[in-house]
Design a protein around this motif. Sequence first.
Motif, PDB file in Angstrom:
ATOM      1  N   LEU A 248       3.857  -8.351  -9.477  1.00 28.15           N
ATOM      2  CA  LEU A 248       5.211  -8.148  -8.949  1.00 28.15           C
ATOM      3  C   LEU A 248       5.947  -9.471  -8.767  1.00 28.15           C
ATOM      4  N   VAL A 249       7.193  -9.508  -9.207  1.00 27.31           N
ATOM      5  CA  VAL A 249       8.111 -10.566  -8.758  1.00 27.31           C
ATOM      6  C   VAL A 249       9.296  -9.796  -8.197  1.00 27.31           C
ATOM      7  N   GLY A 250       9.338  -9.700  -6.880  1.00 24.65           N
ATOM      8  CA  GLY A 250      10.370  -8.882  -6.249  1.00 24.65           C
ATOM      9  C   GLY A 250       9.824  -8.262  -4.975  1.00 24.65           C
ATOM     10  N   VAL A 251      10.373  -7.115  -4.630  1.00 23.27           N
ATOM     11  CA  VAL A 251      10.014  -6.411  -3.395  1.00 23.27           C
ATOM     12  C   VAL A 251       9.537  -5.017  -3.773  1.00 23.27           C
ATOM     13  N   MET A 252       8.516  -4.543  -3.093  1.00 22.45           N
ATOM     14  CA  MET A 252       7.963  -3.222  -3.428  1.00 22.45           C
ATOM     15  C   MET A 252       7.629  -2.437  -2.162  1.00 22.45           C
ATOM     16  N   GLY A 253       7.939  -1.153  -2.168  1.00 22.82           N
ATOM     17  CA  GLY A 253       7.505  -0.263  -1.098  1.00 22.82           C
ATOM     18  C   GLY A 253       6.234   0.435  -1.551  1.00 22.82           C
ATOM     19  N   VAL A 254       5.185   0.352  -0.717  1.00 26.86           N
ATOM     20  CA  VAL A 254       3.911   1.001  -1.044  1.00 26.86           C
ATOM     21  C   VAL A 254       3.713   2.134  -0.039  1.00 26.86           C
ATOM     22  N   GLU A 255       3.793   3.364  -0.526  1.00 27.51           N
ATOM     23  CA  GLU A 255       3.671   4.532   0.355  1.00 27.51           C
ATOM     24  C   GLU A 255       2.214   4.987   0.405  1.00 27.51           C
ATOM     25  N   MET A 256       1.754   5.302   1.625  1.00 30.13           N
ATOM     26  CA  MET A 256       0.338   5.616   1.802  1.00 30.13           C
ATOM     27  C   MET A 256       0.151   6.772   2.781  1.00 30.13           C
ATOM     28  N   PHE A 257      -1.006   7.399   2.655  1.00 33.10           N
ATOM     29  CA  PHE A 257      -1.446   8.412   3.622  1.00 33.10           C
ATOM     30  C   PHE A 257      -2.562   7.803   4.468  1.00 33.10           C
ATOM     31  N   VAL A 258      -2.575   8.141   5.769  1.00 30.79           N
ATOM     32  CA  VAL A 258      -3.717   7.798   6.614  1.00 30.79           C
ATOM     33  C   VAL A 258      -4.496   9.081   6.841  1.00 30.79           C
ATOM     34  N   THR A 259      -5.774   9.069   6.467  1.00 36.08           N
ATOM     35  CA  THR A 259      -6.586  10.287   6.576  1.00 36.08           C
ATOM     36  C   THR A 259      -7.188  10.399   7.971  1.00 36.08           C
ATOM     37  N   ARG A 260      -7.772  11.567   8.247  1.00 30.60           N
ATOM     38  CA  ARG A 260      -8.361  11.791   9.584  1.00 30.60           C
ATOM     39  C   ARG A 260      -9.507  10.831   9.866  1.00 30.60           C
ATOM     40  N   ASP A 261     -10.164  10.360   8.811  1.00 28.92           N
ATOM     41  CA  ASP A 261     -11.251   9.389   9.029  1.00 28.92           C
ATOM     42  C   ASP A 261     -10.769   7.950   8.787  1.00 28.92           C
ATOM     43  N   ASP A 262      -9.461   7.733   9.013  1.00 30.26           N
ATOM     44  CA  ASP A 262      -8.881   6.377   9.009  1.00 30.26           C
ATOM     45  C   ASP A 262      -8.975   5.650   7.677  1.00 30.26           C
ATOM     46  N   ARG A 263      -8.969   6.411   6.592  1.00 29.10           N
ATOM     47  CA  ARG A 263      -8.841   5.743   5.293  1.00 29.10           C
ATOM     48  C   ARG A 263      -7.367   5.686   4.922  1.00 29.10           C
ATOM     49  N   VAL A 264      -7.035   4.715   4.093  1.00 31.68           N
ATOM     50  CA  VAL A 264      -5.658   4.560   3.614  1.00 31.68           C
ATOM     51  C   VAL A 264      -5.648   4.858   2.120  1.00 31.68           C
TER      52      VAL A 264
END
Length: 359
Positions: A248-264
């Motif tokens: 990347l050269v720039g800005v990026m939004g990284v969308e994520m889920f947090v699971t019940r066992d704290d994984r991303v």
Amino acid sequence: MTRRLPPNSTIGILGGGQLGRMTAMAAARLGYRCHIYAPEDDSPAAQVSAQTTRAAYDDAAALEAFARAVDVVTLEFENIPVDAVRRVNEITPVYPGADVLEICQDRVLEKRFLNRVDVATATWAEVSNLAELERGDAAIGRPAVLKCARFGYDGKGQVTVRSGVGLAEALESTGSERCILEGLVDFVCEISVIVARGADGAVASWPAVENRHVRHILDTTIAPAQVAPAVAAQAEETARHVAAEIGLVGVMGVEMFVTRDDRVLVNELAPRPHNSGHWTIDACATSQFEQLVRIVCGLPLGATARHSDAVMKNLIGDEIDAWPRILAEPGARLHLYGKAETRPGRKMGHVTRLTRLKS
Ligand code: AMP
């Protein structure tokens, strides 16, 4: 390395929406001019920029003239045709580049890239026909989400495949030949990290934030996310890793889920400023928009430290009518996008409410 562009240089922006508008406003503060390329008339970005080219993204002559008129180019909309970006880049550098864009425009390429660089995602299968969907369904199980691979946003072109749902009609309803089937993640919350990376490889990120959606559209962002410190650290580390690996050269939004066992698990990448980063304008030393301007102009990255916590609320459709009340609220920072017509589901503006920094 990008060459350092002095103030008064012209930044070309592909796309005319609110992200372009806020980028142009950040550019103006640093003494740069912006030239917007967009097919629409009176776009939010054009209203605050020095120049506009109103033309289609497949207009080769207009793209070339635009490229010659500016010193550097960025984009505010990830569905700009990659061919248009390549054409412009032959004349003037575009950040982020076409290769990054190509991956982020296609959910299958995106998930394949993420897994290749050891980033966890939902389980997924590529689907180009009914036989592949049947195989994916058998492997992933239900519930699952079937999404069109390209040009989907805000939940459009998506269908949840629960028990009892017919696969043929699910595929039909996406309206697309090329899809991805994903296991439905039982998440506790959705978070995102905005990450910025310069041409010299310097990386900066803002803290992970929590995103709440209403009818598949981002409604509220809570900064920072109320998650365990280890989860927040994992999210930031993941975003920085993705930015470096994708180049990347720039800005990026990284969308994520947090699971019940704290994984991303990473859901989506947006290679441009992101709605969940709007709060950085009012709560941080450097906003996501200023950071993009700094990067494309070859300036050093700015500090991302925040001086306040914040809650950002999108003003969608007729929620915009509350603007006089919001203006009267002490501490509320109102941002309106200059859109002449209010439509249901349309992002008309946002308001950021600052709160005292907790940590
Ligand atoms: P997307 O278009 O991929 O950003 O998806 C829009 C929204 O649908 C996300 O913000 C989630 O709320 C939901 N969603 C998408 N994919 C999944 C998934 N695999 N599991 C659970 N929820 C999902």
